[in-house]
Structure formats: C-alpha cells, structure tokens
Design a protein around this motif. Structure first.
Motif, PDB file in Angstrom:
ATOM      1  N   VAL A  22       0.844  -1.196   0.000  1.00 34.27           N
ATOM      2  CA  VAL A  22       0.000   0.000   0.000  1.00 34.27           C
ATOM      3  C   VAL A  22       0.880   1.248   0.000  1.00 34.27           C
ATOM      4  O   VAL A  22       0.619   2.214  -0.734  1.00 34.27           O
ATOM      5  CB  VAL A  22      -0.934  -0.010   1.224  1.00 34.27           C
ATOM      6  CG1 VAL A  22      -1.740   1.287   1.306  1.00 34.27           C
ATOM      7  CG2 VAL A  22      -1.862  -1.217   1.178  1.00 34.27           C
ATOM      8  N   TYR A  23       1.921   1.238   0.810  1.00 32.53           N
ATOM      9  CA  TYR A  23       2.859   2.359   0.903  1.00 32.53           C
ATOM     10  C   TYR A  23       3.446   2.679  -0.473  1.00 32.53           C
ATOM     11  O   TYR A  23       3.486   3.839  -0.899  1.00 32.53           O
ATOM     12  CB  TYR A  23       3.951   1.987   1.903  1.00 32.53           C
ATOM     13  CG  TYR A  23       4.944   3.063   2.255  1.00 32.53           C
ATOM     14  CD1 TYR A  23       4.901   3.695   3.499  1.00 32.53           C
ATOM     15  CD2 TYR A  23       5.959   3.430   1.381  1.00 32.53           C
ATOM     16  CE1 TYR A  23       5.833   4.655   3.859  1.00 32.53           C
ATOM     17  CE2 TYR A  23       6.889   4.396   1.720  1.00 32.53           C
ATOM     18  CZ  TYR A  23       6.824   5.011   2.960  1.00 32.53           C
ATOM     19  OH  TYR A  23       7.748   5.969   3.304  1.00 32.53           O
ATOM     20  N   LEU A  24       3.927   1.638  -1.178  1.00 30.75           N
ATOM     21  CA  LEU A  24       4.546   1.849  -2.482  1.00 30.75           C
ATOM     22  C   LEU A  24       3.569   2.486  -3.462  1.00 30.75           C
ATOM     23  O   LEU A  24       3.908   3.449  -4.161  1.00 30.75           O
ATOM     24  CB  LEU A  24       5.028   0.508  -3.040  1.00 30.75           C
ATOM     25  CG  LEU A  24       6.191  -0.172  -2.316  1.00 30.75           C
ATOM     26  CD1 LEU A  24       6.370  -1.591  -2.847  1.00 30.75           C
ATOM     27  CD2 LEU A  24       7.476   0.618  -2.478  1.00 30.75           C
ATOM     28  N   VAL A  25       2.374   1.932  -3.518  1.00 32.27           N
ATOM     29  CA  VAL A  25       1.374   2.430  -4.476  1.00 32.27           C
ATOM     30  C   VAL A  25       0.996   3.869  -4.163  1.00 32.27           C
ATOM     31  O   VAL A  25       1.033   4.756  -5.035  1.00 32.27           O
ATOM     32  CB  VAL A  25       0.125   1.524  -4.465  1.00 32.27           C
ATOM     33  CG1 VAL A  25      -1.007   2.171  -5.253  1.00 32.27           C
ATOM     34  CG2 VAL A  25       0.449   0.155  -5.025  1.00 32.27           C
ATOM     35  N   GLU A  26       0.626   4.113  -2.922  1.00 29.09           N
ATOM     36  CA  GLU A  26       0.070   5.420  -2.573  1.00 29.09           C
ATOM     37  C   GLU A  26       1.124   6.522  -2.560  1.00 29.09           C
ATOM     38  O   GLU A  26       0.855   7.647  -3.004  1.00 29.09           O
ATOM     39  CB  GLU A  26      -0.650   5.341  -1.228  1.00 29.09           C
ATOM     40  CG  GLU A  26      -1.827   4.373  -1.208  1.00 29.09           C
ATOM     41  CD  GLU A  26      -2.926   4.745  -2.190  1.00 29.09           C
ATOM     42  OE1 GLU A  26      -2.965   5.898  -2.649  1.00 29.09           O
ATOM     43  OE2 GLU A  26      -3.755   3.866  -2.495  1.00 29.09           O
ATOM     44  N   VAL A 194      -3.181   7.838   4.410  1.00 29.18           N
ATOM     45  CA  VAL A 194      -4.338   7.003   4.120  1.00 29.18           C
ATOM     46  C   VAL A 194      -5.060   7.605   2.922  1.00 29.18           C
ATOM     47  O   VAL A 194      -5.096   8.837   2.756  1.00 29.18           O
ATOM     48  CB  VAL A 194      -5.272   6.916   5.357  1.00 29.18           C
ATOM     49  CG1 VAL A 194      -5.805   8.274   5.750  1.00 29.18           C
ATOM     50  CG2 VAL A 194      -6.410   5.937   5.121  1.00 29.18           C
ATOM     51  N   ASP A 195      -5.601   6.743   2.084  1.00 26.97           N
ATOM     52  CA  ASP A 195      -6.365   7.185   0.916  1.00 26.97           C
ATOM     53  C   ASP A 195      -7.755   7.595   1.397  1.00 26.97           C
ATOM     54  O   ASP A 195      -8.636   6.746   1.592  1.00 26.97           O
ATOM     55  CB  ASP A 195      -6.444   6.044  -0.105  1.00 26.97           C
ATOM     56  CG  ASP A 195      -7.274   6.399  -1.332  1.00 26.97           C
ATOM     57  OD1 ASP A 195      -7.755   7.547  -1.413  1.00 26.97           O
ATOM     58  OD2 ASP A 195      -7.446   5.513  -2.190  1.00 26.97           O
ATOM     59  N   LEU A 196      -7.961   8.880   1.567  1.00 34.30           N
ATOM     60  CA  LEU A 196      -9.212   9.380   2.145  1.00 34.30           C
ATOM     61  C   LEU A 196     -10.374   9.334   1.166  1.00 34.30           C
ATOM     62  O   LEU A 196     -11.528   9.547   1.568  1.00 34.30           O
ATOM     63  CB  LEU A 196      -9.001  10.808   2.652  1.00 34.30           C
ATOM     64  CG  LEU A 196      -7.978  10.935   3.793  1.00 34.30           C
ATOM     65  CD1 LEU A 196      -7.677  12.403   4.078  1.00 34.30           C
ATOM     66  CD2 LEU A 196      -8.474  10.233   5.044  1.00 34.30           C
ATOM     67  N   ARG A 197     -10.098   9.035  -0.102  1.00 29.18           N
ATOM     68  CA  ARG A 197     -11.197   8.858  -1.051  1.00 29.18           C
ATOM     69  C   ARG A 197     -11.814   7.458  -0.909  1.00 29.18           C
ATOM     70  O   ARG A 197     -13.027   7.294  -1.009  1.00 29.18           O
ATOM     71  CB  ARG A 197     -10.705   9.070  -2.488  1.00 29.18           C
ATOM     72  CG  ARG A 197     -10.250  10.496  -2.786  1.00 29.18           C
ATOM     73  CD  ARG A 197      -9.661  10.619  -4.169  1.00 29.18           C
ATOM     74  NE  ARG A 197      -8.451   9.829  -4.308  1.00 29.18           N
ATOM     75  CZ  ARG A 197      -7.245  10.259  -3.950  1.00 29.18           C
ATOM     76  NH1 ARG A 197      -7.097  11.462  -3.410  1.00 29.18           N
ATOM     77  NH2 ARG A 197      -6.179   9.499  -4.122  1.00 29.18           N
ATOM     78  N   THR A 198     -10.968   6.485  -0.666  1.00 32.56           N
ATOM     79  CA  THR A 198     -11.450   5.111  -0.504  1.00 32.56           C
ATOM     80  C   THR A 198     -11.921   4.851   0.917  1.00 32.56           C
ATOM     81  O   THR A 198     -12.981   4.235   1.135  1.00 32.56           O
ATOM     82  CB  THR A 198     -10.340   4.107  -0.880  1.00 32.56           C
ATOM     83  OG1 THR A 198      -9.963   4.303  -2.246  1.00 32.56           O
ATOM     84  CG2 THR A 198     -10.793   2.667  -0.674  1.00 32.56           C
ATOM     85  N   PHE A 199     -11.137   5.318   1.886  1.00 31.72           N
ATOM     86  CA  PHE A 199     -11.431   5.050   3.287  1.00 31.72           C
ATOM     87  C   PHE A 199     -12.094   6.278   3.908  1.00 31.72           C
ATOM     88  O   PHE A 199     -11.432   7.251   4.274  1.00 31.72           O
ATOM     89  CB  PHE A 199     -10.152   4.653   4.033  1.00 31.72           C
ATOM     90  CG  PHE A 199      -9.528   3.402   3.477  1.00 31.72           C
ATOM     91  CD1 PHE A 199     -10.070   2.155   3.752  1.00 31.72           C
ATOM     92  CD2 PHE A 199      -8.424   3.468   2.640  1.00 31.72           C
ATOM     93  CE1 PHE A 199      -9.513   0.995   3.230  1.00 31.72           C
ATOM     94  CE2 PHE A 199      -7.852   2.318   2.113  1.00 31.72           C
ATOM     95  CZ  PHE A 199      -8.407   1.080   2.403  1.00 31.72           C
TER      96      PHE A 199
END
Length: 456
Positions: A22-26, A194-199
């Motif tokens: 997740v870290y790498l992607v985001e 954190v991806d605030l659009r998804t979460f």
C-alpha cells in the motif's frame, strides 16, 4: 524505487503483501501528483505481466528477471540479489550514465540492490526499512522464528550506505539510531498516510452491514491483515473466549470476521488458528474471509464496531489508520507505530502487552457502550483526516531535495560523506564467470549473494 520481494501489483493481505505494498502504491501516486516521475522495479514472478505496467500517470511498475519466474520464499531471495542488481543496471529502458535522480529502496532486500545502483549511477540512496529485524526479534511470539543474523548485518550495511533514511515515526527513528547507529541528521520522519477517497465513512455502519450480509444488531470486532504469529490473531481468539466466559450474554451478539491470507511463518501450520478457535469453543463466532481489494476492505471497516490489532510488532500499522478514516475505533497493542496511529481513549484504546484478558476487558466495555463507539468513531475520522498521502509525499520530497542538494555539494568537492567506498562497475556480459569489484575487493557473484559474505 526498488522492492525486490513484493510488488505493488499484489493484493495486500496475501503472501508477503501488506502495508508495504500500500505504501509503495500510494506514495508513488502522490509523488507523481507533485510532478515526480517514478519507476518502481520489482522481481518478475512469471505472472504474465509485461516488462512494465502503468500504475498511474507518472508511475510505472517494471519487472526484472532474477531467478525462476515464480514466487519464491523470502529466505531464497538473498541469493537472487546479485542478478536483480545486474538486471537493474543493464535494463534496456535506462538512458545515459545517470538515468535517475535518486534511488529509494524499500525493505532490507531491496536496500542491497539500492546500494549497488545508487553508487554506480552516483545518485543519492534513500531507504525505508518498513520493519527492523532487531525490533521484530525482541517481540517474537512463542515458537516463531527469529530473523536471521545475515539480515541484521545487511540492515546495518544499508544504514551505513544510505544518504537518507525514512522512519514512519519518531520511535522508529530512535530505534534506527540506538540499534543500528543511524545518524539523526540523515534520518527523516515521514509518516505514512491514508487514501481518504477510498477510506471514509460514507453511508455508515448500518448500510455497510446490509451490503455485507451482516446482522444489524451484532457486536463486530474485526481483524484485518496477514494471518501470521507477528500479527497475533491468536490473542484476539483467546480474548473472545475470555469475553464470552466473563459476559456470556454477548455470545449471541458476537460476530467476528478475520480477513486476510495465511502468511509468513503462519504458512507452516495453516490450520492452527482454526483449530485454536475450535478448542476455545468460539469457532461458531468467527467468520474467515480472504484478503479483499481496498474498496471492499473499506466496507468491512465501516461495518465493524472496532478493529482489533494485537500485533507484537508494527512499524506503523496502516490498517489502523484506514479503519479510523472509515469511522471505526481501534483496539491495538501499544507497540511500534500504533501509539502514533491511534490516540488512546480518543480514537480507540492501546493495550500494553498481549494478555487476552486485557483485550477482553476493553471489548466488553465497547460492547456495552455503543454511544462511546460512535463518539470514538467521529474522533477517528478527524484524526485520520490529518494523515494524507499528499502530506507524506510533501515530506518525502523535502527529504529527497535535501539528499540531492547534499550530493551536488559533495560533487563540487566541498564535502565528503563518511560511507563505504563506491561499488565498481559490474562486468555484465560475463557476470557468472568474472564478477565485479566492490569497495576494492574482487567479488564473485556466488560470494556476493552468500548470506555470510564478509564483503556484502
């Protein structure tokens, strides 16, 4: 960026894929959103991917052959590092003697390849450990296998070679200084996001339970992550058994999803956790679910009353931040980065140690106080909103610019960094026979990839 053992294309919660993926992607996406161009190299595992895959505008995943094109246990990967490093340096997509401005390696395996590439291209090396062997070995579960000595030696070498080290928290930075001799002036605290659009909360708990087919009036503690001793799902199961002993009236209300795949040393006895649930008399309370994509995972967070993370070690604990962003409090062990991710008694509870009775006591308190769960959930959303990946990218870019400025200063002859001598150019065409020079020593490929090699 380099990640040898796992790819950003892998599903988090399966095999070796987890928070690092997740870290790498985001982080890569957020850096590209700030104008950077990111190539992320990983080992080809024969999964049918082309040599490079677009991940997002400005971000490509590139696959390098290194050993058999199939998944390999992490224990076999040190023997593939020389081939991975050589493949990186002769990649046909590279242009010029300095094709990148900077190398950012992730985890100790990639750090070895990062040392070679950064020194050969004469660009700065930035490294993120993600986990530290010395810290993990100090918090092993009973019967778990300690990290090997050759990993610890390799981590020391990466710390010595890196121009900058990224730590997730101030506590991790302190561990790098105390246990590995890292210099504070070269260590940057860059908190993950954190991806605030998804979460996000969206329609809330009731709607999420309807979509997942969960009982509306249940009390739902959730576990999400790789199923292995380090994550301590056994502590949750024992806490549930303690909970129904202390409060038998809760048995009919309890519904406990465990989401994730068996991983790490957990693969040696994949049925052990299910057998434990049966022996404890709580098998009927537990719902076993495989790892799921991020949008689906967000639904599980929204449906739960509390996320339970009794981990024995966590460099940060991204799932804690994801759950809070969805409005779900967290009950977690007070280890590693979790005290940064969770605000005790505000967005959840932190438990010192791993005694099941302590977790059972907190679960019972939450089960009888839905208004407190709702209040903590509101605070959790506010807390998570301050930790975006865009903020993480800004911190990373500041550190990158510092490393690049220092490298320019050194090239002008105004400074000299105290680090190992640069790596010589590998003999690519005859690498199997001739080897290469490393810090003044001739090294055969066989010797370089040996875990006990004194010159690694």
């Amino acid at each position: 960026m380099l990640s040898v053992h796992t790819s950003p294309l892998h599903q988090p919660g399966t095999g070796d894929a987890g928070g690092l993926n997740v870290y790498l992607v985001e982080l890569s996406r957020a850096l590209a959103g700030r104008g950077a161009e990111v190539d992320l190299f990983t080992r080809c595992r024969g999964e049918g991917h082309p040599p490079w895959v677009p991940l997002a505008p400005g971000v490509r995943v590139r696959h390098l052959p290194a050993g058999p094109r199939r998944p390999l246990p992490k224990e076999e990967l040190p023997a593939r590092l020389a081939e991975f490093s050589l493949g990186l340096l002769r990649d046909p997509g590279l242009v010029g003697p300095r094709p990148y401005d900077l190398v950012h390696s992730h985890y100790w395996l990639a750090g070895q390849a990062g040392r070679v590439a950064a020194a050969h291209w004469r660009v700065p090396l930035v490294h993120t450990m993600h986990t530290l062997a010395r810290v993990k070995n100090a918090a092993l579960a009973d019967g778990d296998t300690p990290e090997p000595a050759h990993r610890i030696r390799a981590e020391h070498r990466v710390v010595a070679a890196a121009d900058r080290l990224f730590a997730n928290t101030a506590d991790e930075a302190a561990a790098l200084h105390a246990l590995y001799g890292a210099r504070p002036t070269r260590t940057d605290v860059v908190r993950p996001g954190v991806d605030l659009r998804t979460f996000c909360p969206r329609e809330g708990r009731r709607a999420a339970r309807r979509r997942l087919g969960l009982p509306e009036g249940a009390f739902i503690p959730l576990f999400a992550g790789r199923v292995q001793p380090l994550k301590a799902p056994d502590v949750l199961l024992r806490a549930l058994a303690e909970l129904v002993r202390e409060a038998p009236e809760l048995r009919d209300r309890l519904h406990v999803p465990l989401i994730g795949g068996v991983s790490g040393t957990g693969t040696r006895h994949p049925e052990r956790l299910r057998a434990l649930a049966h022996d404890l008399g709580i098998a009927g309370l537990v719902r076993w679910e495989p790892a799921v994509p991020q949008p689906r995972l967000a639904e599980w967070y929204r449906a739960a009353d509390v996320l339970v993370m009794p981990s024995r070690s966590e460099s940060f604990g991204l799932v804690a931040l994801e759950a809070q962003a969805c409005g779900t409090p967290v009950l977690a062990a007070a280890v590693g980065g979790l005290p940064t991710a969770v605000r005790h008694a505000e967005t959840g509870f932190l438990v010192p140690g791993h005694e099941p009775v302590d977790y059972a006591r907190r679960l019972r308190w939450l089960a009888h106080r839905p208004e407190a769960v709702a209040r903590m959930g509101h605070e959790a959303v506010r807390h998570a909103a301050g930790m975006s990946w865009e903020a993480a990218a800004d911190g990373a870019l500041r550190a990158y610019r510092s490393a690049l400025a220092e490298a320019r200063w050194q090239r002008r002859g105004q400074g000299r960094r105290h680090a190992p001598a640069p790596v010589g150019v590998p003999v690519l065409e005859e690498k199997e026979r001739r080897g290469f020079t490393l810090a003044g020593h001739f090294v055969s490929p066989k010797e370089w990839c040996s875990p006990d090699s004194a010159v690694q």
